[in-house]
Scaffold this motif. Structure first.
Motif, PDB file in Angstrom:
ATOM      1  N   GLU A   1      40.868  35.177  45.135  1.00  0.00           N
ATOM      2  CA  GLU A   1      41.367  36.478  44.688  1.00  0.00           C
ATOM      3  C   GLU A   1      41.427  37.474  45.843  1.00  0.00           C
ATOM      4  O   GLU A   1      42.394  38.241  45.971  1.00  0.00           O
ATOM      5  CB  GLU A   1      40.471  37.018  43.576  1.00  0.00           C
ATOM      6  CG  GLU A   1      40.953  38.340  42.998  1.00  0.00           C
ATOM      7  CD  GLU A   1      40.075  38.854  41.870  1.00  0.00           C
ATOM      8  OE1 GLU A   1      40.354  39.957  41.360  1.00  0.00           O
ATOM      9  OE2 GLU A   1      39.098  38.160  41.512  1.00  0.00           O
ATOM     10  N   ALA A   2      40.393  37.475  46.692  1.00  0.00           N
ATOM     11  CA  ALA A   2      40.380  38.386  47.841  1.00  0.00           C
ATOM     12  C   ALA A   2      41.531  38.076  48.789  1.00  0.00           C
ATOM     13  O   ALA A   2      42.173  38.990  49.335  1.00  0.00           O
ATOM     14  CB  ALA A   2      39.043  38.272  48.574  1.00  0.00           C
TER      15      ALA A   2
ATOM     16  N   GLN B   1      44.416  36.662  47.991  1.00  0.00           N
ATOM     17  CA  GLN B   1      45.655  37.045  47.326  1.00  0.00           C
ATOM     18  C   GLN B   1      45.886  38.551  47.437  1.00  0.00           C
ATOM     19  O   GLN B   1      47.019  39.004  47.688  1.00  0.00           O
ATOM     20  CB  GLN B   1      45.632  36.621  45.871  1.00  0.00           C
ATOM     21  CG  GLN B   1      45.766  35.107  45.659  1.00  0.00           C
ATOM     22  CD  GLN B   1      45.607  34.712  44.207  1.00  0.00           C
ATOM     23  OE1 GLN B   1      45.097  35.453  43.386  1.00  0.00           O
ATOM     24  NE2 GLN B   1      46.029  33.478  43.889  1.00  0.00           N
ATOM     25  N   LYS B   2      44.837  39.334  47.246  1.00  0.00           N
ATOM     26  CA  LYS B   2      44.957  40.778  47.339  1.00  0.00           C
ATOM     27  C   LYS B   2      45.370  41.212  48.737  1.00  0.00           C
ATOM     28  O   LYS B   2      46.188  42.118  48.907  1.00  0.00           O
ATOM     29  CB  LYS B   2      43.649  41.445  46.943  1.00  0.00           C
ATOM     30  CG  LYS B   2      43.363  41.414  45.448  1.00  0.00           C
ATOM     31  CD  LYS B   2      42.059  42.125  45.109  1.00  0.00           C
ATOM     32  CE  LYS B   2      41.811  42.126  43.606  1.00  0.00           C
ATOM     33  NZ  LYS B   2      40.517  42.788  43.258  1.00  0.00           N
ATOM     34  N   ARG B   3      44.806  40.545  49.721  1.00  0.00           N
ATOM     35  CA  ARG B   3      45.172  40.878  51.109  1.00  0.00           C
ATOM     36  C   ARG B   3      46.636  40.551  51.355  1.00  0.00           C
ATOM     37  O   ARG B   3      47.365  41.344  51.982  1.00  0.00           O
ATOM     38  CB  ARG B   3      44.295  40.122  52.085  1.00  0.00           C
ATOM     39  CG  ARG B   3      44.857  40.139  53.502  1.00  0.00           C
ATOM     40  CD  ARG B   3      43.944  39.504  54.506  1.00  0.00           C
ATOM     41  NE  ARG B   3      42.898  40.437  54.908  1.00  0.00           N
ATOM     42  CZ  ARG B   3      42.127  40.258  55.968  1.00  0.00           C
ATOM     43  NH1 ARG B   3      42.267  39.201  56.732  1.00  0.00           N
ATOM     44  NH2 ARG B   3      41.216  41.137  56.263  1.00  0.00           N
ATOM     45  N   GLN B   4      47.083  39.371  50.885  1.00  0.00           N
ATOM     46  CA  GLN B   4      48.476  38.984  51.092  1.00  0.00           C
ATOM     47  C   GLN B   4      49.434  39.916  50.384  1.00  0.00           C
ATOM     48  O   GLN B   4      50.524  40.216  50.900  1.00  0.00           O
ATOM     49  CB  GLN B   4      48.666  37.546  50.588  1.00  0.00           C
ATOM     50  CG  GLN B   4      47.954  36.504  51.452  1.00  0.00           C
ATOM     51  CD  GLN B   4      47.923  35.117  50.828  1.00  0.00           C
ATOM     52  OE1 GLN B   4      48.170  34.948  49.638  1.00  0.00           O
ATOM     53  NE2 GLN B   4      47.608  34.117  51.637  1.00  0.00           N
ATOM     54  N   GLU B   5      49.058  40.416  49.218  1.00  0.00           N
ATOM     55  CA  GLU B   5      49.905  41.347  48.486  1.00  0.00           C
ATOM     56  C   GLU B   5      50.049  42.673  49.242  1.00  0.00           C
ATOM     57  O   GLU B   5      51.127  43.288  49.263  1.00  0.00           O
ATOM     58  CB  GLU B   5      49.332  41.608  47.096  1.00  0.00           C
ATOM     59  CG  GLU B   5      49.472  40.424  46.155  1.00  0.00           C
ATOM     60  CD  GLU B   5      48.683  40.600  44.870  1.00  0.00           C
ATOM     61  OE1 GLU B   5      48.038  41.677  44.714  1.00  0.00           O
ATOM     62  OE2 GLU B   5      48.688  39.675  44.034  1.00  0.00           O
ATOM     63  N   LYS B   6      48.967  43.111  49.891  1.00  0.00           N
ATOM     64  CA  LYS B   6      49.023  44.346  50.662  1.00  0.00           C
ATOM     65  C   LYS B   6      49.908  44.201  51.899  1.00  0.00           C
ATOM     66  O   LYS B   6      50.566  45.148  52.305  1.00  0.00           O
ATOM     67  CB  LYS B   6      47.608  44.752  51.089  1.00  0.00           C
ATOM     68  CG  LYS B   6      46.749  45.283  49.957  1.00  0.00           C
ATOM     69  CD  LYS B   6      45.386  45.701  50.467  1.00  0.00           C
ATOM     70  CE  LYS B   6      44.513  46.244  49.343  1.00  0.00           C
ATOM     71  NZ  LYS B   6      43.170  46.650  49.822  1.00  0.00           N
TER      72      LYS B   6
END
Length: 340
Positions: free
Chosen positions: A331-332, A334-339
């Motif tokens: 999850e961490a 994925q969140k970084r990639q989305e940013k």
């Protein structure tokens, strides 16, 4: 790519290696790419060769050349899991500067404050401050042997006793326990023991990094104690016993989860809270820190307590820690990639 960085030695012990192997089993089932980073250690090398795992050997004492950053670039590492208890500020800075997410395990080092997450699965003191941007606390994040589910069973009485004081038994506590068990037999013969030692099968399991094999063999001469080494499956071996005398690391928790009641002896100061937690949970008795241990507590354990400790251990210790950790890390990322 997930990098798992661990340290193994006679002084540090083998617990970090076995925890990494448990996580690797989960990653392989998920077909998730990983690389294992470990210092040069003969016992660790033999275990990894036997498991068919090829690690990258690194110099963990080198805090200046930024070998971490080079490996991150070369291997495409996106997440770095540092399982070394005391992550240094230099290591953390190298990993973060190279662009990888940093997670640590039960880490109280200066570098843990820079970690994106700290999995504090063995820190049971609620008053103890744990560093890290996010802290995932409690036994739900224990990385335990997945074979526990296959071999867990309730125990009814204490007939077969296993002594297992860690992969390296840094301080030779096994020899102290053997000496006590011999005295217990003598006391039982004199009718001084409430829980008679007669008829109990006692097996001493020496870990791959143990340096007391010769002394242990000498110590058990003239007794019916058995010595075991190099068992193919620790959980399958645990299934043969009714009670274990363990160190205060992950092994005690795995024993509890498998339904095997324990008497826990803390080999290190930080293991005291684990022994106290297991006793508080009702699945073990805590004999104390090895320098002040009270092994006589085993003589007071009744069959009724064996049944209760077995039941409580299977109820209290969760087996889904690796999956939870993988979920947090994924999850961490994925969140970084989305940013980005």
């Amino acid at each position: 790519m997930l990098a798992i960085c661990i340290e193994c030695s006679h002084q540090r012990g083998m617990g970090h290696l076995f925890r990494a192997l448990n996580l690797i089993r989960f990653l392989e089932k998920k077909r998730a790419p990983y690389v294992l980073l470990v210092n040069a250690d003969r016992a660790a090398a033999e275990i990894l060769e036997e498991r068919g795992i090829t690690p990258v050997i690194v110099d963990l004492q080198d805090t200046r050349t930024d070998w971490e950053g080079r490996l991150i670039a070369q291997r495409g590492i996106t997440v770095w899991l540092n399982d070394r208890l005391d992550t240094g500020a230099e290591t953390a800075a190298h990993v973060k500067r190279a662009g990888a997410l940093l997670f640590t395990v039960d880490d109280m080092g200066e570098g843990a404050a820079l970690a994106d997450g700290n999995f504090a699965s063995l820190i049971f003191d609620p008053m103890q401050r744990v560093p890290g941007k996010s802290v995932y606390r409690g036994s739900d994040y224990l990385i335990l042997n997945p074979e526990i589910a296959k071999y867990r069973r309730p125990r009814e009485r204490m007939e077969r006793i296993l002594v297992t004081l860690g992969g390296s038994d840094t301080y030779g506590v096994t020899l102290q326990v053997i000496a006590y068990l011999k005295r217990w037999r003598q006391q039982a013969a004199a009718g001084a023991s409430a829980n008679t030692a007669f008829g109990k099968m006692i097996t001493i399991l020496l870990g791959p990094g143990s340096a007391v094999r010769r002394e242990a063999e000498t110590a058990v001469q003239g007794t019916d104690f058995a010595i075991a080494e190099h068992v193919p499956s620790l959980m399958a071996f645990f299934a043969e016993f009714d009670f274990a005398i363990t160190g205060g690391g992950v092994t005690a928790l795995e024993a509890a989860a498998s339904g095997l009641p324990c008497m826990v002896i803390a080999n290190e100061r930080h293991e005291i809270q684990i022994g106290e937690y297991l006793e508080r949970t009702g699945c073990a008795v805590f004999a104390g820190y090895y320098r002040e241990m009270v092994p006589e507590r085993i003589a007071d354990v009744t069959d009724a307590q064996i049944r209760e400790m077995s039941r409580r251990g299977m109820e209290a210790v969760n087996l889904s820690g690796a999956e939870r950790i993988y979920g947090v890390v994924t999850e961490a990322l994925q969140k970084r990639q989305e940013k980005e």
